[in-house]
Structure formats: structure tokens, C-alpha cells
Design an enzyme around this catalytic site. Sequence first.
Site, PDB file in Angstrom:
ATOM      1  N   LYS A  52      29.707  42.242  45.858  1.00 24.67           N
ATOM      2  CA  LYS A  52      29.425  42.726  44.466  1.00 24.67           C
ATOM      3  C   LYS A  52      28.173  42.632  43.749  1.00 24.67           C
ATOM      4  CE  LYS A  52      34.627  41.925  43.951  1.00 24.67           C
ATOM      5  NZ  LYS A  52      35.570  40.969  43.343  1.00 24.67           N
ATOM      6  N   GLN A  96      36.310  35.800  40.116  1.00 22.10           N
ATOM      7  CA  GLN A  96      36.766  35.815  41.302  1.00 22.10           C
ATOM      8  C   GLN A  96      38.076  35.027  41.587  1.00 22.10           C
ATOM      9  OE1 GLN A  96      35.853  38.335  43.411  1.00 22.10           O
ATOM     10  NE2 GLN A  96      37.101  38.148  45.232  1.00 22.10           N
ATOM     11  N   ASP A 119      37.936  44.077  35.904  1.00 21.74           N
ATOM     12  CA  ASP A 119      38.969  43.728  37.185  1.00 21.74           C
ATOM     13  C   ASP A 119      40.306  44.747  36.777  1.00 21.74           C
ATOM     14  OD1 ASP A 119      38.392  42.622  39.454  1.00 21.74           O
ATOM     15  OD2 ASP A 119      38.408  40.528  38.516  1.00 21.74           O
TER      16      ASP A 119
HETATM   17  N1  GUN Z   1      40.435  38.400  44.735  1.00 27.66           N
HETATM   18  C1  GUN Z   1      40.958  39.358  45.520  1.00 27.66           C
HETATM   19  N2  GUN Z   1      40.554  40.713  45.067  1.00 27.66           N
HETATM   20  C2  GUN Z   1      40.181  40.375  43.853  1.00 27.66           C
HETATM   21  C3  GUN Z   1      39.836  41.400  42.959  1.00 27.66           C
HETATM   22  O1  GUN Z   1      39.867  42.594  42.975  1.00 27.66           O
HETATM   23  N3  GUN Z   1      39.217  40.723  41.709  1.00 27.66           N
HETATM   24  C4  GUN Z   1      38.685  39.426  41.821  1.00 27.66           C
HETATM   25  N4  GUN Z   1      38.278  39.000  40.386  1.00 27.66           N
HETATM   26  N5  GUN Z   1      39.335  38.647  42.390  1.00 27.66           N
HETATM   27  C5  GUN Z   1      39.904  39.117  43.599  1.00 27.66           C
END
Ligand code: GUN
Length: 291
Positions: A52, A96, A119
Site C-alpha cells: 500500500k 491493518q 477502508d
Molecule cells: N486485512 C485484510 N484485508 C484488509 C483490508 O482491506 N484493510 C485492512 N485495514 N486490513 C485488512
Amino acid sequence: MQLLDGKIVSQSVKDRLKVLTEERIQEGKKVPHLAAILIGNNGASETYVGSKVKSCAEIGFKSTLIRLDEHISENDLLFKINELNDDFDVDGILVQLPLPKHIEERKVIETILASKDVDGFHPESVGRMVQGLPAFYPATPYGILLLLEHYEIDTIGKHAVVIGRSNIVGRPISIMLSKNEYPGNCTVTVCHSHTPNLKEICLQADIIIAALGKPEFLKADMVKEGAVVVDVGITRVADPSKKSGFTIKGDVDFDAVAPKCSYITPVPGGVGPMTIAALMMNTFKACAAKD
Ligand code: GUN
């Protein structure tokens, strides 16, 4: 059979965002800024957050990576999130997941300002999405929509079967695919661990979204000839022959299922890169909303 290539489509989304970001800079507008919080040392989470942050740099976004100890108290984490909420320069915040057990996921999600919830996990974002209002769509289902759109997959009136009902993927994609707009207007069936006749339902599907997190769950005898199959699974399975010690497996038995499909996503290189592209889209929108 044609591959739905998430690497190519994700790159084209990111290239478009790069041009739009350069335009913003020339117009003297704010540069999009994503803040990511990573707690502890989960290997998969490290990889995802790393991708990211790298994508932000490629596009020309600012990013801030905040690493926190796995023993951080819930209060200290919420305090950190509130600091980012108050920081005008930060447009998008992501924490995350998964979180350490002593931290309540719901509290964390609800502390992030809805206007910075790139998100799309905040109840306000989910509520807006369900009601068809402008909203941050959760990145993985949004990425799937971008992929279907890119390949001009016909979704109207099709039977979409979603396997899995998680807040992150299964439930939101089922709502998005049923919406009265493209890519949508599907008849959607959501299957889960209590669905008794899963195979029969899958066999009726024109589109299957496999999002249950069980490696190679979807077998060839569960898929109709010509179906579109989207594999959301990314499970690390031990593999001593690999340097890393693991291999990534999707939820679809790819080699057996692919020959029956009109389109199918590979793993890796399908939905994964699209999730990141969608997150970048959300970050750009969060920033542009401040203009
Ligand atoms: N863990 C697995 N997928 C995601 C996501 O799309 N966003 C976040 N913040 N954590 C995750």
C-alpha cells in the site's frame, strides 16, 4: 478461458490516478495523503501494508506508516487514531487487520472519522453504501467491481453466488452486485458455512465470488460451463520447497476450474492488486472531497 488480470488493471487504475495527482499539484491543490497503522509483526500484514505504501509512492501520494508494538494498549491506539483524525493533512486512515486479541476491532473502526475511512469499514460508510449514497466502498469488493468493469463482464440479470459473508468481502460484494447500476443488477445468493446445498447453488451461478478463506475449496464439479469465477482467497500454506516457506493458495482449485470458465482471476495477481488500486481510489476521493 480468459484471465481477469488484476496486475494489468490495477496498474491502469494507478496510472490514471498518477495523472490526476499531477494535475492536482499543477493546480496548487492538496496532495492525497494516506496514513497506515501496522500493529505487531504479522508477516502477511507487513506485506500488504508495504504494498500500500509503495503504491502511494508510485502514484505520487504522500503516505505515513505508523508501526506500533503488538502490546500497545487499546487506549493508546485510539489516541493515535484521533491524532490522525485531527490532522488536516491526512486524507485517509487505515488500521491493518487483524488486530491483537486485546484490542476491540469495532472500537478501532468506529474511531476512524467516516470522512477518512478509506477502508470503508465504518458503520456510516457501510450504511451509505447499502443505501446507494456516495460512500467509501470497502477496497476488496470495490476492486472486484473495477475488474469486472474493465473486462466489460455482463452482470445484468446474472446469478451471482457469493461464498462467504464477512464484513470485509462477502456481505458488501453481495450488496454491490445487487445494486441497480453497472456492474450490478445481479440476482445474488449468499452462501456460508450453514448452507447445506452449496454445490447445487454454485452450479446455477453465472458469476461466483469465492471469499471464504479455505484453500482450493471451489472444485470443478461445482462450476457451470462458462461461469465467471472471482477468487478472493489468499491463504499462506506451508511449502518447504519455497524460500519463504509458504505458498499462496486461493479459494479456487484453479487448474481444474479454469478450463470451465469464461473468465477467472489468478491467485496471486487477481483480486489482490485490485484491492490496493481501490484503496488508492478511495484515498484520492477522500482528498478531492476537501477541495
Ligand atoms: N486485512 C485484510 N484485508 C484488509 C483490508 O482491506 N484493510 C485492512 N485495514 N486490513 C485488512
